[in-house]
Each structure stands twice: as structure tokens, then as C-alpha cells.
Scaffold this motif. Structure first.
Motif, short mmCIF file in Angstrom:
data_model
loop_
_atom_site.label_atom_id
_atom_site.label_comp_id
_atom_site.label_asym_id
_atom_site.label_seq_id
_atom_site.Cartn_x
_atom_site.Cartn_y
_atom_site.Cartn_z
N GLY A 252 34.01 40.78 48.49
CA GLY A 252 34.39 39.50 49.07
C GLY A 252 35.14 38.62 48.09
N SER A 253 34.91 38.83 46.79
CA SER A 253 35.55 38.00 45.77
C SER A 253 37.03 38.30 45.61
N VAL A 254 37.53 39.34 46.26
CA VAL A 254 38.99 39.57 46.27
C VAL A 254 39.68 38.38 46.93
N LEU A 255 39.04 37.81 47.95
CA LEU A 255 39.54 36.61 48.64
C LEU A 255 40.97 36.76 49.11
N ALA A 256 41.32 37.96 49.55
CA ALA A 256 42.67 38.21 50.06
C ALA A 256 42.64 39.47 50.91
N LEU A 257 43.56 39.54 51.86
CA LEU A 257 43.69 40.73 52.69
C LEU A 257 44.55 41.74 51.94
N ASP A 258 44.00 42.25 50.85
CA ASP A 258 44.72 43.16 49.96
C ASP A 258 43.93 44.45 49.87
N GLY A 259 44.32 45.41 50.69
CA GLY A 259 43.59 46.66 50.77
C GLY A 259 43.47 47.41 49.46
N PRO A 260 44.55 47.62 48.73
CA PRO A 260 44.45 48.37 47.47
C PRO A 260 43.51 47.72 46.45
N VAL A 261 43.56 46.39 46.33
CA VAL A 261 42.68 45.70 45.38
C VAL A 261 41.23 45.82 45.83
#
Length: 467
Positions: A252-261
């Protein structure tokens, strides 16, 4: 089987495709930004639920590592932690962490979420950001619960949880995630090895030291005695729930719709947790001749804490390596803390404090661009050390003042007799295991919870470590 799978995929695609026109008919039009906000909100709702589930994990882990006479007390503290954590963070904590900063140190606006923008971004609403962040605040507080278990007054713990979630933790969070001085310096803590775990770990260590050890923990020679918990199955269940919840904590801490990350973070989290469990198990086998199940559980958690700061910027191999190191480090740290006379019941200060430091410093070493191991120089390592030192100093001083004040007021520790008979009886009136504890309906001393009588006089005989 393949035909059924294809049919299911086609059906889902048709339903998804038909949903957009239906929404368009109701709302007029649905633009891409609206759909992105919805997707981002849904992603954070799921992550929030996973982190919330970690509190069930903490409850089971702590209950399993303590004695049955204190089970209801442990569960009560964890229930109160999540309830207080959400409420206090709503009233004041979120504002302190994400409000308008004074000197890069503390937020001063957005109390009760009034006018708050907080950590919200282009696609993240303030409300879902608050919900996600509140779970982290409660986590920092519940780390303390296990360390001070079996002898702290319930009311004292309530005060501690309020101060931690409303002030001590949010100030540390403001320094980094709120855009404060640590963020400006270049400190990196992706999901909270320092901000959440070191904060909770330092408060746990300070609290356990000031509170003093449990009756029977140390012999006349000063050597620590083992006081086994009562349910290893609870320990395993709690650990696995925490491992599962960590995918939301870090993911959840990615805080972005960034699949690879997101995929990278999930893999590094998995590898570190697995590595910690492996080395903790084999270290105890080599040291003691047996595979220690409870320490294996702590090793898994230590590995997860160790990767939390750098889950997004370390390689798979380095994630596994920090987990392998953490599994040994936590076992060594638990024994060392025991030897210096601090009775941390569940090893929280070792898992979250010591391995929180490891994970934070590891970023300075293993960051794939700025780390010392990758030719990035020592600058990032310096930033990480600065963040650790500042956090330890802040939390040690503030939590130390709090615990000392409670102790001076006579409000910190239960009386000796209450500790002997169990906090379930005296703090809550109902034991976690009534039939096992009372049998015919009364304690061995004759005291019946809920009756109009008074508790019996303290026993004078020596109390065994497992009493």
C-alpha cells in the motif's frame, strides 16, 4: 477446466465493459481521471484492510507468548489500541503529521480532518489517505503492548497509546512523510522501518525498562529465566497474519497505480520475511540444539521489519540478505536485552527496534542507485544514520518522560498480588480461560471475580517463573 476459466474471464470482461455505460447513463460522463481516482481508492481500501488485519496478528502473537492468566488483558489492549488509534489520529495525529509544518518539525493544521489535505495526491483523497495512515499509527502503539505485558495497568496503557498515536509517532512521521526536515535531508524510509517500527521499538524498550521485570523473571543470581507463553499455535497464527498484512503495509505504501513497483515491493517483502525465518530457526538449532518455533516467528517478523524501509529500492538478492541477517540479529538482540535486565515479554524492542535500525541503515548500503555497495558513496548512509539517531533520541526522551510520570503517580504497574493472580481477573473481571483457571468457579486463592469480596492478601511464598 481451461474452458471454464476462459468463460469466467469473458464473463468478467463483459460485466466490466457494461458497467461503464451504466455509470455514464447515471452520472452523464465518466472521464479517465474519475476512474483512476476510483481505482486508486479501491487499491488503498484493500491495503488498509490488510494492515488492519495485522492487529489481529499482533493480538494472537502477544497472547500466545504470554501466560493464559493474562490473555483477556492482551486482547483488551489490542482492541483498545485500534479503537484509540483511529480516533486519536483523527482528532490530532493526522494534523500533527500532515498539517502545515512549523520548522519542518510538527504539523499545526487539519485537526479533526477539518480542511486537511495531508498526504493526499492527485489521485488520493484525504479520507482514504487518513484511513490508511491511521492503521500505521495504531501499529506503532501496539508494538509497546507486548513488551510491557503481564504487569502494566490497563489504564496506564490507554494513556500511552493516546500519546503515541496523537503525538510521539506523528511527529516522527511529519519529519519524513509529512515533508519535514528528514525528507528535505534525503532520508529514505519507504514504509516505516524507522517511522513506525523503530518508534514503537524504542518506546517498548524504554517502557519495559522503567516498568521493571515480571515477578520471577530473574533469579537470585540475576540471570534471566524463561517464562514460556501458553499457546504456540497462537504465535504461529499471529505471525502468519502479520506476514499476510505486511503485503498491504509495504504494498500500500507504493501509493500509486504502478504495477512494476508494486510487484517488486511484494517480492522483496516476501524474500526478507522468508530469510528471517530461515536463519532464526537454524541459528537457534546451532546454539541450543533445537529449532525454536517462537524465535523462528520473531525471525520472520524481523526480516519484514528489515526490508520495510527499502522495499522499493533494494534488489531481490539484497532483500533476501537483509532478512537472513535480521533473523540472526533478532535472536542475539533478544538474549542481550534479557541479560541487561530488561524484560521485554515478546521481544518487541529487538524485532522492531534493533531490526528497524538494520532496515533503515540497509538503505544506505543497498540502495540500487545511492547505496554504498553500489558505488553511491556514503551520503545516503549518513542520511539514514541521522534519521535513526534523531528518532531514537525523540522517542526515548518523550516516552521516558511519559513512563516516569505514570510511575511517579503510582499509575503504571499493578500490585504484586494482581500480577501473581493474573491481570485478567483484576483488570477485567473475566479470565481468558475461565474453565481452565477456576474449575469450580473460584481461583486457587478463593477470590471470585465480580463478587463483592476483596482480593486475597498477597502470597508470601516465592513465586516460580512460570507461576
Amino acid at each position: 477446466m481451461k474452458r471454464a476459466l476462459k468463460l469466467g474471464v469473458m464473463t468478467a470482461a463483459i460485466l466490466a465493459g457494461s458497467a461503464v455505460p451504466a455509470i455514464a447513463q447515471i452520472e452523464g460522463t465518466v472521464d479517465l481521471e474519475t476512474l483512476n481516482v476510483f481505482a486508486m481508492t479501491l487499491y488503498l481500501v484493500f491495503a488498509t484492510g490488510l494492515v488492519f488485519l495485522m492487529h489481529a496478528g499482533f493480538s494472537m502473537l502477544e497472547a500466545g507468548l504470554t501466560r493464559q492468566k493474562n490473555t483477556a488483558n492482551i486482547i483488551g489492549k489490542n482492541l483498545m489500541t485500534i479503537a484509540l488509534g483511529i480516533t486519536v489520529y483523527y482528532i490530532v495525529g493526522y494534523a500533527v503529521m500532515y498539517g502545515d509544518l512549523v520548522g519542518g518539525f510538527i504539523g499545526t493544521s487539519g485537526f479533526f480532518l477539518s480542511g486537511a489535505t495531508g498526504g493526499a495526491g492527485e489521485l488520493i483523497t484525504t479520507e482514504i489517505d487518513f484511513a490508511f495512515q491511521a492503521m500505521f499509527a495504531a501499529t506503532a502503539a501496539t508494538i509497546v503492548s507486548g513488551a510491557v505485558a503481564e504487569r502494566i495497568k490497563f489504564g496506564a496503557y490507554v494513556v500511552i497509546a493516546i500519546v503515541l498515536t496523537g503525538f510521539i509517532y506523528p511527529v516522527v512521521g511529519a519529519w519524513q512523510w509529512g515533508g519535514g526536515w528528514l525528507s528535505a535531508l534525503g532520508f529514505h524510509d519507504f514504509a516505516g522501518s524507522t517511522i513506525v517500527h523503530l518508534t514503537g521499538g524504542v518506546a517498548a524498550l524504554v517502557g519495559a525498562a522503567i516498568l521493571g521485570p515480571r515477578i520471577g523473571k530473574y533469579g537470585k543470581d540475576g540471570k534471566p529465566r524463561a517464562i514460556p507463553g501458553h499457546n504456540i499455535a497462537f504465535v504461529a497464527l499471529g505471525t502468519l497474519l502479520l506476514f499476510f498484512g505486511w503485503f498491504g503495509f509495504n504494498g500500500g505504501s507504493v501509493l500509486a497505480l504502478d504495477g512494476p513497483v508494486l510487484a517488486h515491493v511484494i517480492v522483496t517483502t516476501s524474500l526478507a520475511g522468508a530469510g528471517g525465518g530461515i536463519t532464526a530457526a537454524f541459528y537457534t538449532r546451532l546454539k541450543n540444539g533445537k529449532f525454536d518455533v517462537a524465535m523462528t516467528a520473531n525471525g520472520i517478523l524481523a526480516g519484514l521489519v528489515g526490508i520495510t524501509a527499502g522495499a522499493d529500492v533494494t534488489s531481490h538478492l539484497m532483500a533476501l540478505l537483509v532478512g537472513l541477517i535480521a533473523g540472526v540479529l533478532v535472536a542475539v538482540a533478544v538474549a542481550a536485552i534479557d541479560r541487561i535486565g530488561i524484560d521485554d515479554v515478546v521481544g518487541a524492542s529487538a524485532v522492531h527496534g534493533v531490526c528497524g535500525i538494520l532496515g533503515t541503515v540497509w538503505v544506505g548500503l543497498a540502495h540500487v542507485e545511492n547505496g554504498l555497495f553500489y558505488g553511491g558513496g556514503a551520503a545516503q548512509l549518513g542520511y539514514q544514520v541521522a534519521g535513526v539517531v534523531a528518532t531514537v533520541a525523540w522517542v526515548a526522551i518523550t516516552s521516558g518522560v511519559l513512563f516516569v510520570a505514570l510511575k511517579a503517580a503510582g499509575f503504571l504497574r499493578v500490585p504484586e498480588q494482581e500480577e501473581i493472580e493474573g491481570l485478567d481477573i483484576h483488570e477485567h473481571g473475566v479470565p481468558g480461560y475461565p474453565e481452565l483457571v477456576y474449575g469450580s468457579g473460584s481461583s486457587p486463592s478463593g477470590f471470585v471475580p465480580g463478587s463483592s469480596g476483596t482480593a486475597p492478601a498477597p502470597r508470601t511464598r516465592p513465586v516460580a517463573a512460570t507461576d
